[in-house]
Design an enzyme around this catalytic site. Structure first.
Site, PDB file in Angstrom:
ATOM      1  N   ARG A   1     -27.967  60.221  46.594  1.00 23.25           N
ATOM      2  CA  ARG A   1     -26.541  60.449  46.827  1.00 23.25           C
ATOM      3  C   ARG A   1     -26.154  61.905  46.532  1.00 23.25           C
ATOM      4  O   ARG A   1     -26.849  62.606  45.822  1.00 23.25           O
ATOM      5  CB  ARG A   1     -25.714  59.506  45.933  1.00 23.25           C
ATOM      6  CG  ARG A   1     -25.774  58.047  46.367  1.00 23.25           C
ATOM      7  CD  ARG A   1     -24.974  57.142  45.432  1.00 23.25           C
ATOM      8  NE  ARG A   1     -25.439  57.235  44.053  1.00 23.25           N
ATOM      9  CZ  ARG A   1     -24.839  57.935  43.098  1.00 23.25           C
ATOM     10  NH1 ARG A   1     -23.731  58.604  43.355  1.00 23.25           N
ATOM     11  NH2 ARG A   1     -25.334  57.964  41.873  1.00 23.25           N
TER      12      ARG A   1
ATOM     13  N   LYS B   1     -22.907  52.520  47.983  1.00 25.60           N
ATOM     14  CA  LYS B   1     -22.096  52.852  46.815  1.00 25.60           C
ATOM     15  C   LYS B   1     -20.659  53.202  47.202  1.00 25.60           C
ATOM     16  O   LYS B   1     -19.752  53.121  46.373  1.00 25.60           O
ATOM     17  CB  LYS B   1     -22.729  54.005  46.025  1.00 25.60           C
ATOM     18  CG  LYS B   1     -24.019  53.594  45.315  1.00 25.60           C
ATOM     19  CD  LYS B   1     -23.842  52.364  44.406  1.00 25.60           C
ATOM     20  CE  LYS B   1     -25.106  52.065  43.608  1.00 25.60           C
ATOM     21  NZ  LYS B   1     -25.037  50.749  42.924  1.00 25.60           N
TER      22      LYS B   1
ATOM     23  N   HIS C   1     -21.438  46.816  37.559  1.00 25.32           N
ATOM     24  CA  HIS C   1     -22.739  47.325  37.989  1.00 25.32           C
ATOM     25  C   HIS C   1     -23.788  46.598  37.148  1.00 25.32           C
ATOM     26  O   HIS C   1     -24.170  47.060  36.075  1.00 25.32           O
ATOM     27  CB  HIS C   1     -22.786  48.840  37.777  1.00 25.32           C
ATOM     28  CG  HIS C   1     -23.988  49.484  38.361  1.00 25.32           C
ATOM     29  ND1 HIS C   1     -24.632  50.552  37.771  1.00 25.32           N
ATOM     30  CD2 HIS C   1     -24.678  49.226  39.500  1.00 25.32           C
ATOM     31  CE1 HIS C   1     -25.660  50.918  38.522  1.00 25.32           C
ATOM     32  NE2 HIS C   1     -25.701  50.130  39.569  1.00 25.32           N
TER      33      HIS C   1
ATOM     34  N   SER D   1     -30.601  53.117  35.249  1.00 28.82           N
ATOM     35  CA  SER D   1     -31.918  53.191  35.892  1.00 28.82           C
ATOM     36  C   SER D   1     -33.030  53.300  34.848  1.00 28.82           C
ATOM     37  O   SER D   1     -32.920  54.065  33.895  1.00 28.82           O
ATOM     38  CB  SER D   1     -31.934  54.413  36.806  1.00 28.82           C
ATOM     39  OG  SER D   1     -33.162  54.511  37.464  1.00 28.82           O
TER      40      SER D   1
ATOM     41  N   LYS E   1     -33.340  46.394  34.473  1.00 22.68           N
ATOM     42  CA  LYS E   1     -32.316  45.475  35.001  1.00 22.68           C
ATOM     43  C   LYS E   1     -32.860  44.578  36.115  1.00 22.68           C
ATOM     44  O   LYS E   1     -32.694  43.359  36.101  1.00 22.68           O
ATOM     45  CB  LYS E   1     -31.144  46.322  35.503  1.00 22.68           C
ATOM     46  CG  LYS E   1     -29.975  45.587  36.093  1.00 22.68           C
ATOM     47  CD  LYS E   1     -28.741  46.490  36.156  1.00 22.68           C
ATOM     48  CE  LYS E   1     -28.937  47.699  37.024  1.00 22.68           C
ATOM     49  NZ  LYS E   1     -28.571  47.464  38.424  1.00 22.68           N
ATOM     50  N   THR E   2     -33.532  45.186  37.098  1.00 18.90           N
ATOM     51  CA  THR E   2     -34.065  44.424  38.239  1.00 18.90           C
ATOM     52  C   THR E   2     -35.235  43.547  37.803  1.00 18.90           C
ATOM     53  O   THR E   2     -35.315  42.365  38.140  1.00 18.90           O
ATOM     54  CB  THR E   2     -34.494  45.388  39.365  1.00 18.90           C
ATOM     55  OG1 THR E   2     -33.365  46.161  39.755  1.00 18.90           O
ATOM     56  CG2 THR E   2     -35.014  44.633  40.572  1.00 18.90           C
TER      57      THR E   2
ATOM     58  N   ASP F   1     -27.601  43.961  41.625  1.00 16.08           N
ATOM     59  CA  ASP F   1     -26.994  45.268  41.353  1.00 16.08           C
ATOM     60  C   ASP F   1     -25.474  45.291  41.208  1.00 16.08           C
ATOM     61  O   ASP F   1     -24.962  46.020  40.378  1.00 16.08           O
ATOM     62  CB  ASP F   1     -27.404  46.246  42.465  1.00 16.08           C
ATOM     63  CG  ASP F   1     -27.155  47.694  42.105  1.00 16.08           C
ATOM     64  OD1 ASP F   1     -27.511  48.104  40.990  1.00 16.08           O
ATOM     65  OD2 ASP F   1     -26.595  48.428  42.937  1.00 16.08           O
TER      66      ASP F   1
ATOM     67  N   ARG G   1     -37.353  53.770  48.471  1.00 17.57           N
ATOM     68  CA  ARG G   1     -36.557  52.537  48.371  1.00 17.57           C
ATOM     69  C   ARG G   1     -36.934  51.545  49.466  1.00 17.57           C
ATOM     70  O   ARG G   1     -37.492  51.911  50.489  1.00 17.57           O
ATOM     71  CB  ARG G   1     -35.075  52.873  48.547  1.00 17.57           C
ATOM     72  CG  ARG G   1     -34.486  53.742  47.455  1.00 17.57           C
ATOM     73  CD  ARG G   1     -33.835  52.911  46.404  1.00 17.57           C
ATOM     74  NE  ARG G   1     -33.238  53.683  45.328  1.00 17.57           N
ATOM     75  CZ  ARG G   1     -32.558  53.142  44.336  1.00 17.57           C
ATOM     76  NH1 ARG G   1     -32.406  51.826  44.290  1.00 17.57           N
ATOM     77  NH2 ARG G   1     -32.052  53.875  43.370  1.00 17.57           N
TER      78      ARG G   1
END
Length: 524
Positions: A53, A195, A214, A232, A236-237, A251, A315
């Site tokens: 981004r 986003k 988030h 990050s 989390k994932t 997410d 990704r």
């Protein structure tokens, strides 16, 4: 082809591909040489010079009534209505006289809270990305679809007057809240669309008394929802992908009066160093209809997940049904447990601690993790990172707006909140070692099955965190981090150092006398 409200788009002489199927998109991506088919079946595309981004190029039009709600500053930069109008005209002119793709989809799986999103682009793979990531409408829903918000994506259009406009560069990502429009120019990166939608949900939902978050979410066999917040690299994932629980989403979520709901209909996972043994769910999701970004592919179509020559931010996006164990309606009841994940590279936080409601507010607003040394030349110690609500770059409103809502919901629904350190133990990065994944899993299992509550607790000094003395399957020595350090004096100094960083960061909230949770943080 009858596209409702098409005349409002302001485009002329266009050939429209409306809500194309995955097969049609695959065909166009290959024929237009936008991407290549890989041996896994997924198409791989490159996003050009932008592989992430561009936060410095993101703006909101400063105008009433939204200007009084937005937290203006480095993250939410103002742009005038006049400059927006000029860029919008350029964008419409640029997208006219072209083949374009229009994808209509929903953000939000809750009937009470969902928004209709229309994305207009000239690039097939960007339409594919939107189809993967947002919630795909049924045929009946498409017949009556009327967008609440429209995004125009002009990847190859650059603003050659950016200096006159007082903007950062020739790239622009601009949101006009009153007109329900966003325009993106000069960047191909798909994450701007994802986003961008999330930023708008983060504006709308709290003003309706709903919380946008988030975080990832999953649900157990007893219909118990758990939320996982973390920046990050905190897990989390990985930790929300649990063989004994169904994934609600990885997410972005909302929390309204009905419960928890996924904002998206897909996943956007990092694939750098992807190992099919360690992360089989993500690896197996990379098949036909998935879309790989910026990976290195050889002439036979084989993907080298270790190769970082294009970017470390490689990704894959895919529809959530590529994950075998997911919750089909993308919803869950009010959560029973909330878990904040921090990878503490200083090695001083416990692997798990139970938070009071006030501490939950404090750690939510702090949004802490620590990145390891060695990522930049000259950095020899861990670097603390604080991102409010674990997602500050996507918050148009002041962080305390989200924290207040979280506090109200924790209280109303009697939610348990925990802080889990997935970082270092036995010393800081370079001395100690990373917390083992089985140990972290067992801490999380104890939270989810409630067995943690039968433990005796002790208090971590300075931080006043409540830490269990025993957990099934975890060496009790590591539960109190001081026990794992050979040099106890060095531990005490490191604990004090981290406390000072927390206190310094939290000063930004102390001018708000109605909402001062500094007493719930570390005390020196």
């Amino acid at each position: 082809m009858n596209i409702k409200d098409f005349d409002k788009l302001g485009l002329t002489n266009v050939k429209v591909h409306y809500n194309p199927s995955f097969e049609e998109l695959f065909k166009d991506e290959i024929e237009k040489k936008e991407g290549v088919e890989t041996s896994l079946g997924a198409v791989a595309v490159d996003t050009g010079i932008f592989t992430g981004r561009s936060p410095k190029d993101k703006y909101f039009v400063k105008q009433p009534p939204s200007e009084k709600y937005i937290a203006w500053g480095e993250i939410n930069q103002p742009i005038s209505k006049e400059v927006f109008d000029e860029l919008f005209e350029k964008t419409k002119e640029y997208l006219s006289n072209k083949d374009i793709y229009i994808v209509d989809a929903f953000a939000g799986a809750s009937e009470e809270s969902k928004k209709g999103i229309r994305v207009v682009s000239e690039i097939a793979w960007q339409a594919h990305f939107v189809k993967n990531m947002l919630i795909r409408p049924t045929e009946d829903e498409l017949k009556n679809f009327s967008p609440d918000f429209t995004m125009y994506v002009a990847a190859n259009l650059r603003n050659d007057r950016f200096k006159e406009h007082g903007l950062n560069s020739d790239v622009f990502i601009v949101f006009n809240i009153e007109e329900n429009i966003a325009i993106i120019g000069g960047t191909w990166y798909g994450g701007e669309i994802k986003k961008g939608v999330f930023s708008m949900m983060n504006y709308w939902l709290p003003l309706e008394g709903k919380l946008s978050m988030h975080c990832s979410a999953n649900i157990g066999e007893n219909n118990d929802t758990a939320l996982f917040f973390g920046l990050s690299g905190t897990g989390k994932t990985t930790l929300s992908a649990d063989p004994n629980r169904r994934l609600i989403g990885d997410d972005e979520h909302g929390w309204d009066d009905e419960g928890i709901f996924n904002i998206e209909g897909g996943c956007y996972a990092k694939v750098i160093g992807l190992d099919p043994k360690k992360e089989p769910d993500i690896y197996n999701a990379i098949k036909r209809d998935a879309l790989l970004e910026n990976v290195v592919v050889d002439e036979e179509g084989n993907v080298d997940f270790e190769d970082t020559s294009k970017t470390e931010n490689t990704r894959v996006s895919y529809p959530i049904y590529h994950i075998c164990k997911h919750k089909e309606d993308l919803r869950g009841p009010h959560p029973k447990n909330i878990i904040f994940l921090s990878a503490d590279a200083f090695g001083v936080l416990p692997p798990v601690s139970k938070l009071t409601k006030e501490q939950a507010m404090y750690y939510f607003l702090s949004g802490y993790t620590a990145k390891v040394a060695g990522t930049e030349r000259g950095i020899t110690e861990p670097v603390a990172t604080f991102s409010a609500c674990f997602g500050e770059p996507f918050l148009p409103l002041h962080p305390t707006v989200y924290a207040k809502l979280l506090g109200e919901k924790i209280e109303k629904h009697s939610v348990n909140v925990y802080l889990v350190n997935t970082g270092w133990t036995g010393g800081p990065y370079g001395v100690g070692h990373r917390m083992s994944l089985p140990a972290t899993r067992n801490c999380i299992n104890a939270i989810l099955d409630g067995s943690i509550n039968s433990s005796e607790f002790e208090t971590l000094p300075i931080f006043n965190l409540s830490i269990p003395k025993s957990i099934n399957g975890v060496d009790s020595k590591i539960l109190n981090p001081r026990n794992t350090w050979e040099d106890k004096e060095a531990y005490d100094k490191a604990l004090e150092h981290l406390a000072k960083l927390f206190i310094e960061n939290f000063k930004r909230y102390q001018d708000n006398k109605d909402f001062d949770y500094s007493q719930a943080g570390p005390q020196l």
